[in-house]
Enzyme design. Structure first.
Site, PDB file in Angstrom:
ATOM      1  N   THR A 131       2.319   3.190   4.389  1.00 23.64           N
ATOM      2  CA  THR A 131       1.028   2.618   4.854  1.00 23.64           C
ATOM      3  C   THR A 131       0.650   3.638   6.250  1.00 23.64           C
ATOM      4  O   THR A 131       1.879   3.972   7.282  1.00 23.64           O
ATOM      5  CB  THR A 131       1.217   0.916   5.287  1.00 23.64           C
ATOM      6  OG1 THR A 131       0.278   0.654   5.694  1.00 23.64           O
ATOM      7  CG2 THR A 131       2.676   0.716   5.819  1.00 23.64           C
ATOM      8  N   ASP A 132      -0.309   3.536   6.482  1.00 23.80           N
ATOM      9  CA  ASP A 132      -1.153   3.922   7.266  1.00 23.80           C
ATOM     10  C   ASP A 132      -1.130   2.790   8.868  1.00 23.80           C
ATOM     11  O   ASP A 132      -0.314   3.826  10.135  1.00 23.80           O
ATOM     12  CB  ASP A 132      -2.161   4.220   7.141  1.00 23.80           C
ATOM     13  CG  ASP A 132      -3.318   2.761   7.434  1.00 23.80           C
ATOM     14  OD1 ASP A 132      -2.487   1.777   7.098  1.00 23.80           O
ATOM     15  OD2 ASP A 132      -4.459   2.832   7.340  1.00 23.80           O
ATOM     16  N   GLU A 133      -0.163   1.871   8.419  1.00 29.15           N
ATOM     17  CA  GLU A 133       0.283   1.445   9.392  1.00 29.15           C
ATOM     18  C   GLU A 133       1.390   1.370  10.645  1.00 29.15           C
ATOM     19  O   GLU A 133       1.090   1.044  11.728  1.00 29.15           O
ATOM     20  CB  GLU A 133       0.204  -0.017   8.698  1.00 29.15           C
ATOM     21  CG  GLU A 133      -1.088  -0.817   8.219  1.00 29.15           C
ATOM     22  CD  GLU A 133      -1.182  -2.268   7.932  1.00 29.15           C
ATOM     23  OE1 GLU A 133      -0.674  -3.301   8.513  1.00 29.15           O
ATOM     24  OE2 GLU A 133      -1.714  -2.387   7.071  1.00 29.15           O
ATOM     25  N   TYR A 156       5.705  -6.145   9.313  1.00 25.04           N
ATOM     26  CA  TYR A 156       5.094  -5.605   7.868  1.00 25.04           C
ATOM     27  C   TYR A 156       5.221  -3.929   8.730  1.00 25.04           C
ATOM     28  O   TYR A 156       5.980  -3.137   7.639  1.00 25.04           O
ATOM     29  CB  TYR A 156       4.077  -5.959   7.318  1.00 25.04           C
ATOM     30  CG  TYR A 156       3.876  -4.927   6.370  1.00 25.04           C
ATOM     31  CD1 TYR A 156       4.206  -4.915   5.299  1.00 25.04           C
ATOM     32  CD2 TYR A 156       2.348  -4.457   6.375  1.00 25.04           C
ATOM     33  CE1 TYR A 156       4.247  -3.969   3.968  1.00 25.04           C
ATOM     34  CE2 TYR A 156       2.285  -3.355   5.594  1.00 25.04           C
ATOM     35  CZ  TYR A 156       2.593  -3.043   4.841  1.00 25.04           C
ATOM     36  OH  TYR A 156       2.678  -1.922   3.437  1.00 25.04           O
ATOM     37  N   LYS A 160       8.621  -1.377   7.995  1.00 30.08           N
ATOM     38  CA  LYS A 160       8.118   0.314   6.582  1.00 30.08           C
ATOM     39  C   LYS A 160       8.632   1.531   7.560  1.00 30.08           C
ATOM     40  O   LYS A 160       8.941   2.439   7.310  1.00 30.08           O
ATOM     41  CB  LYS A 160       6.537  -0.148   6.846  1.00 30.08           C
ATOM     42  CG  LYS A 160       6.191  -0.929   4.919  1.00 30.08           C
ATOM     43  CD  LYS A 160       6.537  -0.782   3.721  1.00 30.08           C
ATOM     44  CE  LYS A 160       6.536   0.271   2.794  1.00 30.08           C
ATOM     45  NZ  LYS A 160       6.344   0.584   2.028  1.00 30.08           N
TER      46      LYS A 160
HETATM   47  P1  NAD Z   1       2.230  -6.459  -3.990  1.00 27.26           P
HETATM   48  O1  NAD Z   1       2.430  -6.393  -3.056  1.00 27.26           O
HETATM   49  O2  NAD Z   1       1.148  -5.938  -4.478  1.00 27.26           O
HETATM   50  O3  NAD Z   1       3.233  -5.910  -4.850  1.00 27.26           O
HETATM   51  C1  NAD Z   1       4.963  -5.537  -4.632  1.00 27.26           C
HETATM   52  C2  NAD Z   1       5.921  -5.704  -5.528  1.00 27.26           C
HETATM   53  O4  NAD Z   1       6.915  -5.238  -5.094  1.00 27.26           O
HETATM   54  C3  NAD Z   1       4.912  -6.881  -6.305  1.00 27.26           C
HETATM   55  O5  NAD Z   1       5.635  -6.434  -7.673  1.00 27.26           O
HETATM   56  C4  NAD Z   1       6.957  -7.620  -6.041  1.00 27.26           C
HETATM   57  O6  NAD Z   1       7.336  -8.588  -7.433  1.00 27.26           O
HETATM   58  C5  NAD Z   1       7.998  -6.070  -5.606  1.00 27.26           C
HETATM   59  N1  NAD Z   1       8.714  -7.093  -4.982  1.00 27.26           N
HETATM   60  C6  NAD Z   1       8.881  -7.203  -4.226  1.00 27.26           C
HETATM   61  N2  NAD Z   1      10.123  -7.381  -3.425  1.00 27.26           N
HETATM   62  C7  NAD Z   1      10.962  -7.207  -4.563  1.00 27.26           C
HETATM   63  C8  NAD Z   1      12.152  -6.772  -4.502  1.00 27.26           C
HETATM   64  N3  NAD Z   1      13.210  -6.724  -3.630  1.00 27.26           N
HETATM   65  N4  NAD Z   1      12.622  -6.213  -6.105  1.00 27.26           N
HETATM   66  C9  NAD Z   1      11.759  -5.534  -6.573  1.00 27.26           C
HETATM   67  N5  NAD Z   1      10.503  -5.590  -6.549  1.00 27.26           N
HETATM   68  C10 NAD Z   1       9.872  -6.298  -5.136  1.00 27.26           C
HETATM   69  O7  NAD Z   1       2.053  -4.496  -2.899  1.00 27.26           O
HETATM   70  P2  NAD Z   1       0.963  -3.318  -3.336  1.00 27.26           P
HETATM   71  O8  NAD Z   1       0.300  -4.158  -1.969  1.00 27.26           O
HETATM   72  O9  NAD Z   1       1.107  -3.157  -4.276  1.00 27.26           O
HETATM   73  O10 NAD Z   1       1.923  -2.453  -1.899  1.00 27.26           O
HETATM   74  C11 NAD Z   1       2.578  -1.503  -2.612  1.00 27.26           C
HETATM   75  C12 NAD Z   1       3.709  -0.519  -2.380  1.00 27.26           C
HETATM   76  O11 NAD Z   1       2.014   0.532  -1.628  1.00 27.26           O
HETATM   77  C13 NAD Z   1       4.175  -1.190  -0.841  1.00 27.26           C
HETATM   78  O12 NAD Z   1       5.438  -0.145  -0.767  1.00 27.26           O
HETATM   79  C14 NAD Z   1       3.026  -1.178   0.482  1.00 27.26           C
HETATM   80  O13 NAD Z   1       3.744  -0.566   1.444  1.00 27.26           O
HETATM   81  C15 NAD Z   1       2.070   0.273   0.010  1.00 27.26           C
HETATM   82  N6  NAD Z   1       1.243   0.267   0.525  1.00 27.26           N
HETATM   83  C16 NAD Z   1       0.219  -0.192  -0.018  1.00 27.26           C
HETATM   84  C17 NAD Z   1      -1.101  -0.672   0.580  1.00 27.26           C
HETATM   85  C18 NAD Z   1      -1.812  -1.393   0.713  1.00 27.26           C
HETATM   86  O14 NAD Z   1      -3.036  -1.407   0.401  1.00 27.26           O
HETATM   87  N7  NAD Z   1      -2.106  -2.969  -0.704  1.00 27.26           N
HETATM   88  C19 NAD Z   1      -1.282   0.972   1.865  1.00 27.26           C
HETATM   89  C20 NAD Z   1      -0.745   1.284   2.003  1.00 27.26           C
HETATM   90  C21 NAD Z   1       0.637   1.565   1.501  1.00 27.26           C
HETATM   91  P1  TYD Z   2      -5.893  -7.471   4.819  1.00 26.24           P
HETATM   92  O1  TYD Z   2      -6.260  -7.178   3.415  1.00 26.24           O
HETATM   93  O2  TYD Z   2      -4.596  -8.454   5.115  1.00 26.24           O
HETATM   94  O3  TYD Z   2      -4.720  -5.600   5.251  1.00 26.24           O
HETATM   95  P2  TYD Z   2      -4.478  -5.398   6.592  1.00 26.24           P
HETATM   96  O4  TYD Z   2      -3.766  -6.270   6.773  1.00 26.24           O
HETATM   97  O5  TYD Z   2      -3.429  -4.307   5.671  1.00 26.24           O
HETATM   98  O6  TYD Z   2      -5.402  -4.082   5.948  1.00 26.24           O
HETATM   99  O7  TYD Z   2      -6.550  -7.504   5.802  1.00 26.24           O
HETATM  100  C1  TYD Z   2      -7.932  -6.362   5.575  1.00 26.24           C
HETATM  101  C2  TYD Z   2      -8.974  -7.056   7.179  1.00 26.24           C
HETATM  102  O8  TYD Z   2      -9.618  -7.920   6.894  1.00 26.24           O
HETATM  103  C3  TYD Z   2      -7.939  -7.190   8.454  1.00 26.24           C
HETATM  104  O9  TYD Z   2      -8.462  -6.542   8.898  1.00 26.24           O
HETATM  105  C4  TYD Z   2      -7.099  -8.379   8.585  1.00 26.24           C
HETATM  106  C5  TYD Z   2      -8.627  -9.161   8.020  1.00 26.24           C
HETATM  107  N1  TYD Z   2      -8.938 -10.447   7.053  1.00 26.24           N
HETATM  108  C6  TYD Z   2      -9.531 -11.994   7.760  1.00 26.24           C
HETATM  109  O10 TYD Z   2     -10.398 -10.972   8.610  1.00 26.24           O
HETATM  110  N2  TYD Z   2      -9.249 -12.581   7.170  1.00 26.24           N
HETATM  111  C7  TYD Z   2      -8.314 -12.763   5.842  1.00 26.24           C
HETATM  112  O11 TYD Z   2      -8.684 -13.433   5.179  1.00 26.24           O
HETATM  113  C8  TYD Z   2      -7.329 -11.720   5.429  1.00 26.24           C
HETATM  114  C9  TYD Z   2      -6.665 -11.996   4.444  1.00 26.24           C
HETATM  115  C10 TYD Z   2      -8.082 -10.627   5.970  1.00 26.24           C
END
Ligand code: NAD
Ligand code: TYD
Length: 350
Positions: A131-133, A156, A160
């Site tokens: 992630t970019d975080e 988090y 990562k």
């Molecule tokens: P998500 O939370 O929707 O899905 C995570 C999945 O991992 C779930 O299906 C969960 O059951 C599985 N999981 C969790 N713990 C596990 C374990 N111990 N063993 C096996 N499976 C397990 O997450 P997402 O938003 O789809 O993110 C997927 C990946 O992409 C992550 O690595 C996250 O850091 C990265 N990512 C997410 C975003 C975003 O905006 N959502 C952006 C950049 C990177």
């Molecule tokens: P989120 O979807 O949790 O993603 P991330 O924290 O990984 O960027 O949140 C996106 C943005 O929205 C973040 O700045 C936090 C804000 N946010 C709220 O203001 N209220 C909420 O209930 C949630 C879940 C997020």
């Protein structure tokens, strides 16, 4: 015939990656490994689960012995690792789960890949999705590049970042053929409604308050999830060993502006008077350590691999809202917890 392991394939981004790989590469066997935590939902994969090149394995990446047996059983040629605890607010409430899954789980996968590949890694690849975080928080200017120093600020992002370092260490120390990518915020269908966009759609539908953290002035860069899946496909097949690619939408939105736009679309879709949904906006206590701004410089992936987002935000956002409204049953199932029974019905009692 290659056998590819995708971890976290029942989650939001993972389900889009599994769908893309299963459909695009009938010559691959795709093994989806997922623990099915609260965020994992096999209903996300209803449309492809019967295809002959798809296999599901329920398991936990923190279980070293089981992971090592799984690698022995399938002798994977490649790994696309997405499984993670992914929600910042949960990491503030319970950091340990993040340390275990995101760090220990990743090392278990690295060790298992190393053990079966040995010195002959021709045609093998371990792809770690990040992630970019990990780069921390930006002020009003600037963007994250692949060389921006890591400065994670939530449990988090720290977990990562730690896993990213370990993946790179396995490249340098053990010559494991790894590749990494760091992406900005994704949006689209099948996102668990604890994240901003699906949560707020759900709340607007149900006339519940929209909890905006702080003043709503934080900025995120949003990318349509299918564009991320396409970038993952490209990096997995064409990226260079040891390299990192930043992926972003070049699409920054201040939270409150995004929420106001969402409210306008929802008013229109639900036939409400203009301004009705925005009345639900409620400013609440800010998230602890809330990063102000994320922005990605995605020049490298554009110049080296030719990737660019294909979905314009106005289209992708509208389509996403439409999807959650049309798939009300999915949202209701997920929020009521009924989806957890799905696995039992689908796989255990059969
Ligand atoms: P998500 O939370 O929707 O899905 C995570 C999945 O991992 C779930 O299906 C969960 O059951 C599985 N999981 C969790 N713990 C596990 C374990 N111990 N063993 C096996 N499976 C397990 O997450 P997402 O938003 O789809 O993110 C997927 C990946 O992409 C992550 O690595 C996250 O850091 C990265 N990512 C997410 C975003 C975003 O905006 N959502 C952006 C950049 C990177
Ligand atoms: P989120 O979807 O949790 O993603 P991330 O924290 O990984 O960027 O949140 C996106 C943005 O929205 C973040 O700045 C936090 C804000 N946010 C709220 O203001 N209220 C909420 O209930 C949630 C879940 C997020």
């Amino acid at each position: 015939m290659k056998t590819i392991l995708i971890t976290g394939g029942a989650g939001f981004i993972g389900s889009h990656v599994v769908r893309l790989f299963v459909r695009k590469y009938p010559e691959y066997k795709i093994v989806n490994l997922d623990k099915l935590t609260y965020a994992g939902n096999l209903a996300n994969l209803n449309d492809i689960e019967k295809l002959p090149n798809y296999v599901f394995e329920k398991g936990d990446i923190t279980d070293e012995k089981w992971i090592s047996e799984l690698f022995g059983k399938y002798r994977f040629d490649g790994v696309v690792h997405l499984a993670a605890e992914s929600h910042v607010d949960r990491s503030i409430a319970n950091p340990m789960e993040f340390i275990m899954t995101n760090i220990v789980g990743t090392v278990n996968l690295l060790n298992a890949a190393r053990a079966i590949w040995g010195d002959d890694t021709t045609g093998k690849r371990f792809y770690h999705i990040s992630t970019d975080e990990v780069y921390g928080s930006l002020g009003e200017d600037g963007k994250f590049t692949e060389t921006t120093p890591y400065d994670p600020r939530s449990p988090y992002s720290a977990s990562k970042a730690s896993s990213d370092h370990l993946v790179r260490a396995y490249f340098h120390t053990f010559h494991l053929p790894v590749v990494l990518s760091n992406c900005s915020n994704n949006y689209g269908p099948y996102q668990f409604p604890e994240k901003l966009i699906p949560l707020f759609i759900h709340n607007i539908r149900n006339n519940k308050p929209l909890p905006v953290y702080g003043k709503g002035e934080n900025v995120r860069d949003w990318l349509y999830v299918e564009d991320h899946a396409k970038a993952i496909d490209l990096i997995f097949h064409k990226g260079s060993d040891g390299e990192t690619y930043n992926i972003g939408g070049n699409n920054e939105w201040q939270n409150i502006r995004l929420i106001q736009e969402l409210c306008r679309i929802m008013d229109r879709k639900l036939g409400r008077a203009e301004g009705e949904s925005a009345k639900l906006i409620t400013y609440v206590k800010d998230r602890a350590g809330h990063d102000l701004r994320y922005a990605i410089d995605a020049t490298k992936i554009k110049e080296e691999l030719g990737w660019e987002p294909t979905i314009r935000f106005t289209e992708g956002f509208e389509a996403t809202v439409e999807w959650y409204i049309t798939n009300e049953g999915w949202l209701n199932n997920v929020t009521s917890g009924d989806y957890q029974k799905y696995y039992e019905q689908q796989y255990v009692k059969r």
